[in-house]
Design a protein around this motif. Structure first.
Motif, PDB file in Angstrom:
ATOM      1  N   SER A  68       0.769  -1.405   0.453  1.00  0.00           N
ATOM      2  CA  SER A  68       0.129   0.442  -0.266  1.00  0.00           C
ATOM      3  C   SER A  68       0.453   1.402   0.182  1.00  0.00           C
ATOM      4  CB  SER A  68      -0.537   0.175   1.019  1.00  0.00           C
ATOM      5  OG  SER A  68      -0.133  -0.462   2.349  1.00  0.00           O
ATOM      6  N   PHE A  69       2.032   0.992   0.269  1.00  0.00           N
ATOM      7  CA  PHE A  69       3.051   1.792   0.669  1.00  0.00           C
ATOM      8  C   PHE A  69       4.534   1.805  -0.750  1.00  0.00           C
ATOM      9  CE2 PHE A  69       6.813   4.135   2.054  1.00  0.00           C
ATOM     10  CZ  PHE A  69       7.214   4.990   1.528  1.00  0.00           C
ATOM     11  N   SER A  70       4.890   2.824  -1.740  1.00  0.00           N
ATOM     12  CA  SER A  70       6.377   2.312  -2.354  1.00  0.00           C
ATOM     13  C   SER A  70       6.934   3.371  -2.317  1.00  0.00           C
ATOM     14  CB  SER A  70       5.592   2.451  -3.385  1.00  0.00           C
ATOM     15  OG  SER A  70       5.228   3.319  -4.534  1.00  0.00           O
ATOM     16  N   LYS A  71       8.223   3.392  -2.552  1.00  0.00           N
ATOM     17  CA  LYS A  71       9.635   4.207  -2.824  1.00  0.00           C
ATOM     18  C   LYS A  71      10.406   4.223  -4.250  1.00  0.00           C
ATOM     19  CE  LYS A  71      11.131   7.290  -0.467  1.00  0.00           C
ATOM     20  NZ  LYS A  71      10.283   8.859   0.205  1.00  0.00           N
ATOM     21  N   TRP A  72      10.005   3.761  -4.878  1.00  0.00           N
ATOM     22  CA  TRP A  72      11.055   2.706  -6.263  1.00  0.00           C
ATOM     23  C   TRP A  72      11.789   4.038  -6.701  1.00  0.00           C
ATOM     24  CZ3 TRP A  72      10.391  -1.821  -7.384  1.00  0.00           C
ATOM     25  CH2 TRP A  72       9.404  -2.590  -7.082  1.00  0.00           C
ATOM     26  N   ALA A  73      12.873   3.785  -6.715  1.00  0.00           N
ATOM     27  CA  ALA A  73      13.411   5.004  -7.531  1.00  0.00           C
ATOM     28  C   ALA A  73      13.704   5.270  -9.036  1.00  0.00           C
ATOM     29  CB  ALA A  73      15.393   3.866  -7.236  1.00  0.00           C
ATOM     30  N   ASP A  74      13.796   6.261 -10.093  1.00  0.00           N
ATOM     31  CA  ASP A  74      13.693   6.540 -10.963  1.00  0.00           C
ATOM     32  C   ASP A  74      13.427   5.414 -11.911  1.00  0.00           C
ATOM     33  OD1 ASP A  74      13.041   8.688  -9.664  1.00  0.00           O
ATOM     34  OD2 ASP A  74      14.667  10.047 -10.840  1.00  0.00           O
ATOM     35  N   ASN A  75      12.773   5.281 -12.507  1.00  0.00           N
ATOM     36  CA  ASN A  75      12.553   3.991 -14.603  1.00  0.00           C
ATOM     37  C   ASN A  75      12.547   2.739 -13.626  1.00  0.00           C
ATOM     38  OD1 ASN A  75      13.378   5.664 -16.000  1.00  0.00           O
ATOM     39  ND2 ASN A  75      15.798   5.770 -15.079  1.00  0.00           N
ATOM     40  N   HIS A  76      12.276   2.414 -12.027  1.00  0.00           N
ATOM     41  CA  HIS A  76      11.784   1.249 -11.622  1.00  0.00           C
ATOM     42  C   HIS A  76      10.677   0.979 -11.544  1.00  0.00           C
ATOM     43  CE1 HIS A  76      16.498  -1.046 -11.038  1.00  0.00           C
ATOM     44  NE2 HIS A  76      16.820   0.841 -11.467  1.00  0.00           N
ATOM     45  N   LYS A 129      13.197  -9.530 -12.929  1.00  0.00           N
ATOM     46  CA  LYS A 129      13.947  -9.375 -11.874  1.00  0.00           C
ATOM     47  C   LYS A 129      11.783  -8.904 -11.126  1.00  0.00           C
ATOM     48  CE  LYS A 129      16.720  -6.387 -14.375  1.00  0.00           C
ATOM     49  NZ  LYS A 129      17.143  -4.853 -14.808  1.00  0.00           N
ATOM     50  N   HIS A 130      12.095 -10.148  -9.935  1.00  0.00           N
ATOM     51  CA  HIS A 130      11.012 -10.446  -9.361  1.00  0.00           C
ATOM     52  C   HIS A 130      11.521  -9.931  -7.501  1.00  0.00           C
ATOM     53  CE1 HIS A 130       9.563 -11.370 -12.838  1.00  0.00           C
ATOM     54  NE2 HIS A 130      10.061 -12.087 -12.630  1.00  0.00           N
ATOM     55  N   CYS A 131      12.306  -9.306  -6.918  1.00  0.00           N
ATOM     56  CA  CYS A 131      12.881  -8.771  -6.060  1.00  0.00           C
ATOM     57  C   CYS A 131      13.083  -7.863  -5.913  1.00  0.00           C
ATOM     58  CB  CYS A 131      13.999  -9.823  -5.240  1.00  0.00           C
ATOM     59  SG  CYS A 131      13.540 -11.870  -5.231  1.00  0.00           S
ATOM     60  N   VAL A 132      12.750  -6.694  -4.152  1.00  0.00           N
ATOM     61  CA  VAL A 132      13.270  -5.794  -4.915  1.00  0.00           C
ATOM     62  C   VAL A 132      14.992  -5.405  -3.357  1.00  0.00           C
ATOM     63  CG1 VAL A 132      12.428  -3.841  -3.603  1.00  0.00           C
ATOM     64  CG2 VAL A 132      10.964  -4.888  -4.860  1.00  0.00           C
ATOM     65  N   ALA A 133      15.746  -4.738  -3.739  1.00  0.00           N
ATOM     66  CA  ALA A 133      15.976  -4.481  -2.995  1.00  0.00           C
ATOM     67  C   ALA A 133      16.387  -2.450  -2.124  1.00  0.00           C
ATOM     68  CB  ALA A 133      17.528  -4.901  -3.267  1.00  0.00           C
ATOM     69  N   SER A 134      17.141  -2.411  -1.284  1.00  0.00           N
ATOM     70  CA  SER A 134      16.553  -1.001  -0.529  1.00  0.00           C
ATOM     71  C   SER A 134      18.453  -0.123  -0.574  1.00  0.00           C
ATOM     72  CB  SER A 134      16.514  -0.644   0.919  1.00  0.00           C
ATOM     73  OG  SER A 134      15.971   0.500   0.941  1.00  0.00           O
ATOM     74  N   LYS A 161      15.602   4.008  -2.064  1.00  0.00           N
ATOM     75  CA  LYS A 161      14.893   4.359  -2.439  1.00  0.00           C
ATOM     76  C   LYS A 161      14.876   2.872  -2.769  1.00  0.00           C
ATOM     77  CE  LYS A 161      13.788   8.041  -4.132  1.00  0.00           C
ATOM     78  NZ  LYS A 161      12.579   8.854  -3.865  1.00  0.00           N
ATOM     79  N   TRP A 162      13.919   2.297  -3.954  1.00  0.00           N
ATOM     80  CA  TRP A 162      13.370   0.470  -4.016  1.00  0.00           C
ATOM     81  C   TRP A 162      14.020   0.226  -5.187  1.00  0.00           C
ATOM     82  CZ3 TRP A 162       8.011   0.025  -2.191  1.00  0.00           C
ATOM     83  CH2 TRP A 162       8.062  -0.039  -0.141  1.00  0.00           C
ATOM     84  N   LEU A 163      13.950  -0.785  -5.673  1.00  0.00           N
ATOM     85  CA  LEU A 163      15.026  -1.420  -6.901  1.00  0.00           C
ATOM     86  C   LEU A 163      14.911  -2.573  -7.499  1.00  0.00           C
ATOM     87  CD1 LEU A 163      17.492   0.873  -6.016  1.00  0.00           C
ATOM     88  CD2 LEU A 163      18.174   0.584  -8.206  1.00  0.00           C
ATOM     89  N   ASP A 164      14.225  -3.247  -8.380  1.00  0.00           N
ATOM     90  CA  ASP A 164      14.346  -4.321  -8.281  1.00  0.00           C
ATOM     91  C   ASP A 164      15.512  -5.237  -9.084  1.00  0.00           C
ATOM     92  OD1 ASP A 164      13.320  -2.512 -11.185  1.00  0.00           O
ATOM     93  OD2 ASP A 164      11.993  -4.267 -11.505  1.00  0.00           O
TER      94      ASP A 164
END
Length: 323
Positions: free
Chosen positions: A211-219, A225-230, A234-237
């Protein structure tokens, strides 16, 4: 009347208990893939980190300390196996029927982002596709029988808009339980058309919805790429096979002791009713939306009792005790 007043005072005294607990984040300085990180966190903590607010982002960054500039796994992932039907009524499906699939060769591909919805082509096979695409669609009407229960709508809509249309006018988007129903719908369509199958986009390892997101630009980006790192908040897949440090969380259990004063003829009456009162208190908190994680119990005093008279009344009791 006295009993009702007694319960009201008790409920009012404990009605301010918190409905949720804060998370405590822990950096684990081991370079592992996402699945290994998940297993470690579940064994030693609660789970891989769940992040649901800006406050959580700040707390997670603080937990990284000197490793703040590095990449760390968190618990967000794309569940590529979570396909399910828009029509959730379990009684509609016989054994194994909710799992019936007619994928085209090589599908679902899970390569491109946003391919979370499923259409059928004129050959009767399915693939994962962009939910934002506009296609005709097939509705299901539970008020009719036979092949007439399928309604082809030759208006082009996104999957979500098609779902809303079917739910407002009929029952839902079409669920296909077997090969015979697949053939019925294949004979109905003359263009690639939405059916009711879809999957979750992203979810948390502990089962929480996103319900909340913090994606980096272009992600998120395209690819496997199905797992997420911070990284820097910011979050990147990434591919789940990448190896990073990771962050686990543990629920912090807060204990709050609340003292209540009750009016009653004797503490013995309260002792007899304490289980009943506690059950009513639990139900009242549940009705107010308090989480089931909140657990309640009476505090037992050294003499084995929960309730005691106070002040002068207590002193009088002590004075009146004779041999």
């Amino acid at each position: 009347m006295a009993g009702n007043a007694l319960i009201f005072i008790l409920l009012s005294g404990l009605g301010s208990l918190p409905s949720c607990f804060p998370r405590q984040y822990h950096l684990v300085e081991k370079s592992v893939n996402w699945t290994e990180a998940q297993s470690y966190c579940r064994q030693h903590y609660t789970d891989l980190a769940t992040v649901t607010s800006e406050e959580d982002v700040t707390k997670l960054n603080d937990a990284l300390g000197s490793f703040r500039g590095g990449h760390v796994w968190i618990g967000l992932y794309g569940d590529i196996h979570s396909w399910r039907w828009s029509l959730q009524n379990k009684s509609y499906y016989g054994e194994g029927e909710a799992e019936f699939r007619m994928w085209y060769s090589g599908e679902p591909s899970t390569y491109y982002i946003d391919e979370y919805c499923v259409p059928m082509n004129t050959g009767g096979t399915w693939w994962d596709y962009y939910c934002s695409s506009s296609l005709p669609f097939v509705c299901y009407n539970d008020r009719t029988k036979g092949s007439s229960r399928w309604i082809l709508v030759n208006e082009r809509k996104t999957w979500s808009d098609a779902q809303s249309y079917c739910r407002q006018r009929y029952t839902d988007l079409a669920s296909i339980r077997n090969l015979a129903e697949n053939e019925e719908i294949r004979g109905l369509i003359n263009d690639t058309s939405w059916i009711g199958l879809f999957r979750d986009a992203w979810k948390w390892s502990d089962g929480s919805t996103m319900s909340f997101s913090k994606w980096a630009d272009n992600h998120p980006s395209e690819g496997d790429k199905h797992c997420v790192a911070s990284h820097l908040g910011k979050w990147l897949d990434y591919s789940c096979s990448n190896r990073f440090y990771f962050v686990c969380y543990r629920d912090v259990v807060n204990m709050q002791v609340v003292k209540v004063r009750l009016q009653s003829a004797s503490s013995a009456d309260l002792e007899a009713k304490k289980d009943e009162l506690l059950q009513q208190l639990r139900q009242r908190l549940k009705d107010q939306g308090v989480s089931d994680d909140v657990q309640l119990r009476w505090v037992t005093q050294p003499d084995g009792r929960v309730f005691h008279k106070e002040g002068k009344e207590e002193e009088k009791d002590e004075e009146s005790c004779g041999p």
